[in-house]
Design an enzyme around this catalytic site. Structure first.
Site, PDB file in Angstrom:
ATOM      1  CB  CYS A  47      -0.934   0.006   1.212  1.00 12.28           C
ATOM      2  SG  CYS A  47      -1.895  -1.504   1.356  1.00 12.28           S
ATOM      3  CG  HIS A  90      -1.802   4.477   5.025  1.00 11.90           C
ATOM      4  ND1 HIS A  90      -1.626   4.329   3.667  1.00 11.90           N
ATOM      5  CD2 HIS A  90      -2.079   3.234   5.500  1.00 11.90           C
ATOM      6  CE1 HIS A  90      -1.773   3.059   3.334  1.00 11.90           C
ATOM      7  NE2 HIS A  90      -2.048   2.370   4.428  1.00 11.90           N
ATOM      8  CD  GLU A 117      -1.450   7.613   9.114  1.00  9.56           C
ATOM      9  OE1 GLU A 117      -0.972   8.354   8.233  1.00  9.56           O
ATOM     10  OE2 GLU A 117      -2.485   6.924   8.941  1.00  9.56           O
ATOM     11  CE  LYS A 152      -5.338   4.128   1.879  1.00  5.41           C
ATOM     12  NZ  LYS A 152      -4.456   5.294   2.133  1.00  5.41           N
ATOM     13  CG  HIS A 187      -6.595   0.833   0.845  1.00 10.35           C
ATOM     14  ND1 HIS A 187      -5.586   1.312   0.038  1.00 10.35           N
ATOM     15  CD2 HIS A 187      -5.971   0.253   1.918  1.00 10.35           C
ATOM     16  CE1 HIS A 187      -4.423   1.053   0.588  1.00 10.35           C
ATOM     17  NE2 HIS A 187      -4.628   0.413   1.736  1.00 10.35           N
ATOM     18  CG  PHE A 227      -0.144  -5.882   4.163  1.00  8.60           C
ATOM     19  CD1 PHE A 227      -0.658  -5.294   5.300  1.00  8.60           C
ATOM     20  CD2 PHE A 227      -1.004  -6.606   3.350  1.00  8.60           C
ATOM     21  CE1 PHE A 227      -2.002  -5.403   5.618  1.00  8.60           C
ATOM     22  CE2 PHE A 227      -2.352  -6.729   3.658  1.00  8.60           C
ATOM     23  CZ  PHE A 227      -2.848  -6.127   4.792  1.00  8.60           C
TER      24      PHE A 227
END
Length: 407
Positions: A162, A302, A313, A331, A336, A395
């Protein structure tokens, strides 16, 4: 490497808000999620997504080209053409050997590959298209765009899950700074609104299960968040050295001032709970940009709407800034798009600086009491913006942070 100022001279977007930069910006300013029930996901536990509406590749690219390439490449190519035109370039007239293509993608072709798998599983292997490989492999995103635009310089695809789009933009910036190219077409594209990605992410517990309320499913930083919504789209930026952009008197949308990438080295999917990898990425990007925490007026987070990611985050932002500047999470509106997300959000960060406006985060009804952030919600917020960050987290503990300044 000697510091070189890098200008963003062109943008191109294909997102669930529509095709084109203006459509995406208008959709984000609405502050409403674009998630809806998806007939291609019928029968799965999570049967909704954020799809690009009314995307007709044949009308935009022609029948032969659109037939040859997968959906993630189609979207990337449409966005790339828009970005190059926006930057005032004509590929027929430029020195293609000095043009690089650096793009991000997480999973390759998910669209027609499903059809070929069905043919294989039914014993009809001779009916599989000879294009099944070139439609599916990630590198063809750069390969097809390089060919279409006659970009003959470095051509590559980064795959950091991502964070892929953000990583690609950072590498493109470094190529410009090293003198390896004069123009960089960069960003990312992805389409994951298909049964296999939906089933896989669903089995991981990463997706929101609000099947009764798709439009309310993605809710970054909300106390009731339960996962992200699958999306698709492409974001492309044209980068040039500022001195070159000024020499040809082209408008500069923003400056890409800093970039950093780090690894959590913590877990194969879960983020470091304290966000230490993100902390290091932000601090390094700020140092690279010669900016202090007080210079940053906005953070494009994010913000996936998962329990662990949002909390991690938020802790990272508080560790760096103390009291972080206003935050938004795209998002919540667009879903996403995995490898395309960081690029789309980088483009939106540029637009925020350009318009001096922060788009709202959708569906934030009750801020998680463990998250101490000023999240823009309900309506766009106008304010002075000198510099902003765009965060991407993937990831494998992969982090990419981009720092942009108003020109």
């Amino acid at each position: 490497m000697k510091a070189v100022e890098i200008a963003v001279t062109g943008l191109g977007l294909v997102t669930p808000a529509g095709v084109g930069v203006q459509a995406t910006w208008d959709g984000l300013l609405s502050g409403r999620s674009l998630a809806a029930t998806d007939e291609q996901l019928a029968g799965l536990p999570v049967n909704f997504s954020c799809r690009v509406p009314d995307f007709d590749p044949t009308a935009r690219l022609g029948r032969r080209l659109s037939w040859r390439i997968d959906r993630f490449i189609q979207m990337g190519l449409v966005a790339a053409r828009e970005a190059v035109t926006d930057a005032g370039w004509d590929p027929a007239a430029w020195d293609g050997a000095r043009v690089a293509v650096v793009l991000g993608n997480g999973s390759g072709g998910n669209d027609r590959a499903h059809h070929d798998y069905d043919l294989l599983n039914s014993g009809r292997h001779k009916a599989i298209s000879p294009l099944c490989i070139t439609r599916a492999v990630s590198n063809m995103l750069a390969g097809e765009i390089s060919t279409d635009l006659q970009a003959l310089g470095p051509s590559m695809v980064t795959s950091t899950a991502c964070a892929s789009g953000g990583t690609a933009i950072g590498i493109a910036r470094d190529l410009l700074g090293s003198g390896a190219c004069d123009i960089a077409i960069t960003g990312g594209s992805e389409s994951v609104c298909r049964p296999m990605p939906a089933a896989g992410f669903g089995q991981m517990g990463a997706l929101s299960t609000r099947v009764h309320d798709p439009a309310g499913a993605c809710r970054p930083f909300d106390v009731d968040r339960d996962g992200f919504v699958l999306g698709e789209g492409a974001g492309i930026l044209v980068l040039e050295r500022l001195s070159d952009a000024r020499a040809r008197s082209t408008p500069v949308r923003a400056l890409l001032a800093g970039y950093a990438a780090t690894a959590d080295s913590y877990h194969f999917t879960s983020p470091d709970p304290e966000g230490q990898g993100v902390v290091r990425a932000i601090r390094t990007a700020l140092a690279d940009a010669a900016l202090s925490v007080s210079d940053i007026d906005h953070i494009n987070a994010h913000g996936t709407s998962t329990q662990l990611n949002d909390l991690s985050e938020a802790r990272a932002l508080c560790a760096v800034f103390g009291t972080p500047p206003p935050v938004t999470a795209n998002k919540s509106v667009l879903g996403h798009s995995i490898g395309g997300a960081g690029a789309i959000e980088a483009a939106v960060t540029v637009l925020s600086l350009e318009h001096q406006t922060l788009p709202p985060t959708a569906n934030l009804d009750r801020l998680d009491p463990e998250i101490d952030l000023d999240v823009v919600t309900k309506a766009p917020r106008s304010q002075r913006l000198r510099a902003a960050l765009s965060n991407s987290i993937g990831f494998g503990g992969q982090n990419a942070v981009l720092a942009f300044r108003a020109p």
